[in-house]
Design a protein around this motif. Structure first.
Motif, PDB file in Angstrom:
ATOM      1  N   ARG A  49      42.914  30.422 -18.640  1.00 60.39           N
ATOM      2  CA  ARG A  49      42.000  30.829 -18.252  1.00 60.39           C
ATOM      3  C   ARG A  49      40.607  30.793 -19.282  1.00 60.39           C
ATOM      4  N   THR A  50      41.102  30.226 -20.568  1.00 61.11           N
ATOM      5  CA  THR A  50      39.856  29.858 -21.496  1.00 61.11           C
ATOM      6  C   THR A  50      38.986  29.093 -20.721  1.00 61.11           C
ATOM      7  N   ILE A  51      39.377  28.658 -20.005  1.00 60.34           N
ATOM      8  CA  ILE A  51      38.174  27.432 -19.737  1.00 60.34           C
ATOM      9  C   ILE A  51      37.926  27.487 -18.361  1.00 60.34           C
ATOM     10  N   CYS A  52      38.187  28.683 -17.909  1.00 60.48           N
ATOM     11  CA  CYS A  52      38.114  30.094 -16.198  1.00 60.48           C
ATOM     12  C   CYS A  52      36.679  30.489 -17.255  1.00 60.48           C
ATOM     13  N   ASP A  53      37.230  31.456 -18.142  1.00 60.64           N
ATOM     14  CA  ASP A  53      35.950  32.084 -18.464  1.00 60.64           C
ATOM     15  C   ASP A  53      34.787  31.407 -18.914  1.00 60.64           C
ATOM     16  N   GLN A  54      34.883  30.618 -19.991  1.00 59.67           N
ATOM     17  CA  GLN A  54      33.820  29.544 -20.048  1.00 59.67           C
ATOM     18  C   GLN A  54      33.257  28.948 -19.139  1.00 59.67           C
ATOM     19  N   THR A  55      33.680  28.527 -18.232  1.00 61.50           N
ATOM     20  CA  THR A  55      32.668  27.606 -16.926  1.00 61.50           C
ATOM     21  C   THR A  55      31.513  29.637 -16.074  1.00 61.50           C
ATOM     22  N   GLY A  56      32.133  30.812 -16.602  1.00 62.78           N
ATOM     23  CA  GLY A  56      31.780  31.923 -15.914  1.00 62.78           C
ATOM     24  C   GLY A  56      32.764  32.799 -15.170  1.00 62.78           C
ATOM     25  N   GLN A  57      32.049  34.013 -15.195  1.00 61.14           N
ATOM     26  CA  GLN A  57      33.006  34.917 -15.068  1.00 61.14           C
ATOM     27  C   GLN A  57      32.762  35.131 -13.588  1.00 61.14           C
ATOM     28  N   ASN A  58      34.201  35.281 -13.537  1.00 60.01           N
ATOM     29  CA  ASN A  58      34.691  35.645 -11.473  1.00 60.01           C
ATOM     30  C   ASN A  58      33.561  34.749 -10.767  1.00 60.01           C
ATOM     31  N   ASP A  59      33.817  33.130 -11.635  1.00 66.17           N
ATOM     32  CA  ASP A  59      33.320  31.979 -11.133  1.00 66.17           C
ATOM     33  C   ASP A  59      33.617  30.331 -11.543  1.00 66.17           C
ATOM     34  N   CYS A  60      35.803  31.109 -11.216  1.00 67.63           N
ATOM     35  CA  CYS A  60      35.708  29.238 -11.973  1.00 67.63           C
ATOM     36  C   CYS A  60      35.895  28.312 -11.185  1.00 67.63           C
ATOM     37  N   ARG A  61      35.471  27.220 -11.117  1.00 67.01           N
ATOM     38  CA  ARG A  61      35.499  25.877 -10.191  1.00 67.01           C
ATOM     39  C   ARG A  61      35.417  24.278 -11.286  1.00 67.01           C
ATOM     40  N   ALA A  62      35.893  24.101 -10.142  1.00 64.15           N
ATOM     41  CA  ALA A  62      36.258  22.473 -10.433  1.00 64.15           C
ATOM     42  C   ALA A  62      35.759  21.957  -9.749  1.00 64.15           C
ATOM     43  N   SER A  63      35.756  20.664  -9.789  1.00 64.49           N
ATOM     44  CA  SER A  63      35.313  19.437  -9.346  1.00 64.49           C
ATOM     45  C   SER A  63      36.747  18.663  -8.639  1.00 64.49           C
ATOM     46  N   VAL A  64      36.555  18.612  -7.258  1.00 65.60           N
ATOM     47  CA  VAL A  64      37.596  17.631  -6.706  1.00 65.60           C
ATOM     48  C   VAL A  64      37.197  16.387  -6.233  1.00 65.60           C
ATOM     49  N   GLN A  65      38.973  16.289  -6.549  1.00 69.17           N
ATOM     50  CA  GLN A  65      38.083  14.224  -5.672  1.00 69.17           C
ATOM     51  C   GLN A  65      38.675  14.192  -4.590  1.00 69.17           C
ATOM     52  N   GLY A  66      38.281  13.364  -4.247  1.00 68.67           N
ATOM     53  CA  GLY A  66      38.516  12.275  -2.662  1.00 68.67           C
ATOM     54  C   GLY A  66      38.182  13.557  -1.726  1.00 68.67           C
ATOM     55  N   THR A  67      38.654  13.204  -0.354  1.00 63.77           N
ATOM     56  CA  THR A  67      38.724  13.596   0.564  1.00 63.77           C
ATOM     57  C   THR A  67      39.867  13.973   2.072  1.00 63.77           C
TER      58      THR A  67
END
Lengths: 314, 180
Positions: free
Chosen positions: A104-122
């Motif tokens: 939750r903290t990670i998401c709050d820090q990366t942006g309100q209502n815009d919780c993103r993570a990069s995805v590896q691979g295809t």
């Protein structure tokens, strides 16, 4: 004393925020730049080239536990979207996704209502085994105290300006009471009761009447009226003050009686929260209020005699 | 509802309208030019509200930072063993610390406690009694002294805090005595 408390609050918040952030850094609480294993469930009509596709994200309990070394986390399936941009593939959690700490903290820090993570691979199959990496999270508490300072400064202005209406109304009514001789009548009538607590106010002074009104408003739980009445009483007391910026004995006494609270009616907010339960608490509140009021008055009288708190001109 | 409560309930409902109408009416009887006098007085309301802004900003931003830093949890842990010795349950310590600092913060704490322990719990009763029997000391100081530009507060802060700390203990013991 207020100088020390005020400075102390500010310095302590920096110390605690720094400690907490350094602790996060040393333990790598947020596992910055470390990939977390996930399963991305693709929809039937999945198109690998599309910019945005709805997906489900499944994170297993055992993966969360090992990744964050936390034995109470539980895995779940969240809805989200798979984004395909020039920067690669990104996973965006749905706005209403309920995530546990530290996610939750990670998401709050990366942006309100815009919780993103990069995805590896295809994407390979409908149940795509992959890993995600969140943006690195640092200085959580340092950011929090800075944000809180600005936020609360804004709140202070809103609160103060919100008082204008009530202050104006009561100050206007009190001016009428003064001009019509009502206040003076109240002073004559109540000063035998109230003056023992405020011996330094001259006999028949209007401040006594305002103090009575302020305390009565408090007793009846009329918080909106009590503040303007108290302010007006303070203004009258200030006319008796020989210094400019130092509180006098009667001012400290009036303040103590207000902070200790003299109310018999429970405050409106508390009634709203507690509902019918408040009836049970009526007596416990009255008894506690009375006791703390006595202690407050005694403290003012005793502390006022100490050398460091004695009045400048007496 | 007890008789006292009923009386107070009526009183607080009737007093306000009585004043709102009574003051101007009495003024008119005494030949006061009520409208002009009212406006004259009301002018001051704006002045006072603006005057207290710096004081309220100073107090609130420091408290806001303190809360956001997580210092409150640390203080709760620190005080837990100490106040435990004199019979104060650890569950109500946050309320004792927050009450003199912020009103909205203490409302949040009560709501949290109701969720956690249920409305009937003795801890909620203690916290609610603390809430009802004291005021947001620092805010009151900022408003009342700010309105007349008093910066040297002498013994107002220590006296207020002594009463607050005492009220925290008293709330626990009184609730234990009445419901325990």
């Amino acid at each position: 004393m207020l100088n020390y408390i005020w400075g102390g609050l500010i310095v302590l918040s920096l110390v605690f925020a720094l400690t907490s952030d350094v602790n996060d850094f040393l333990n790598d609480t947020y596992r910055n730049d470390k990939p977390l294993p996930v399963t991305i469930l693709l929809e039937d009509n999945f198109d690998a080239e599309a910019r945005r596709q709805n997906v489900q994200v499944q994170i297993l309990t055992k993966d969360l536990m090992t990744h964050y070394s936390d034995s109470v986390m539980t895995g779940d399936t969240w809805s989200g979207a798979l984004l395909y941009t020039s920067a690669g593939r990104e996973l965006r959690f749905a706005e209403d996704a309920t995530l546990a700490e530290p996610l939750r903290t990670i998401c709050d820090q990366t942006g309100q209502n815009d919780c993103r993570a990069s995805v590896q691979g295809t994407p390979t199959s409908a149940q795509w085994q992959s890993t995600i990496t969140f943006r690195p999270v640092r200085w959580v508490k340092m950011n929090a105290i800075a944000a809180a300072a600005i936020d609360f400064a804004q709140t202070a202005v809103t609160l103060a300006l919100g008082l204008i209406g009530g202050l104006g109304l009561w100050m206007g009514l009190l001016k009428i009471a003064e001009a019509s001789g009502m206040l003076q009548g109240l002073v004559r009538f109540t000063q035998p009761l109230i003056r023992p607590l405020f011996p330094k106010i001259p006999k028949d002074h209007p401040a006594l009447g305002l103090i009575v009104l302020n305390l009565s408003a408090n007793v009846l739980g009329m918080g909106n009226a009590a503040t303007p009445l108290g302010v007006k009483a303070m203004q009258e007391l200030q006319t008796l003050n020989e210094t400019d910026d130092t509180a006098t004995d009667p001012m400290v006494m009036l303040l103590a009686m207000n902070t200790a609270s003299v109310q018999i009616m429970p405050p409106v907010t508390l009634v709203a929260i507690m509902g019918l339960q408040i009836n049970q608490l009526f007596f416990s509140i009255v008894i506690t209020t009375a006791l703390s009021l006595i202690v407050g008055i005694t403290a003012v009288k005793v502390l006022g005699r100490l050398k460091r708190y004695r009045e400048v001109n007496s | 509802m007890s008789i006292i409560q009923l009386f107070l309930d009526y009183a607080s409902a009737l007093v306000l309208p009585a004043i709102l109408v009574g003051f101007p009416l009495y003024g008119m009887i005494r030949k006061v030019r009520v409208y002009e006098v009212f406006v004259e007085g009301a002018k001051d309301g704006f002045h006072v509200a603006v005057m207290i802004i710096p004081y309220v900003i100073a107090i609130l931003f420091a408290i806001g930072m303190f809360r956001a830093s997580g210092a409150m949890d640390f203080m709760t842990d620190l005080l837990r063993p100490v106040v435990g010795l004199i019979g104060i349950p650890a569950e109500v310590i946050p309320m004792g610390i927050v009450r003199p600092l912020t009103g909205s913060g203490s409302v949040g704490i009560i709501l949290d406690m109701i969720n956690q322990f249920g409305e009937d719990s003795i801890f909620v009763k203690m916290a609610a009694t603390m809430f009802g029997s004291t005021e947001t000391t620092f805010y009151v100081i900022a408003v009342y002294f700010g309105a007349i530009n008093i910066r040297k507060t002498r013994h107002a802060v220590p006296a207020g805090l002594i009463a607050d700390i005492f009220a925290m203990f008293a709330a626990v013991y009184v609730v234990l005595f009445l419901f325990g």
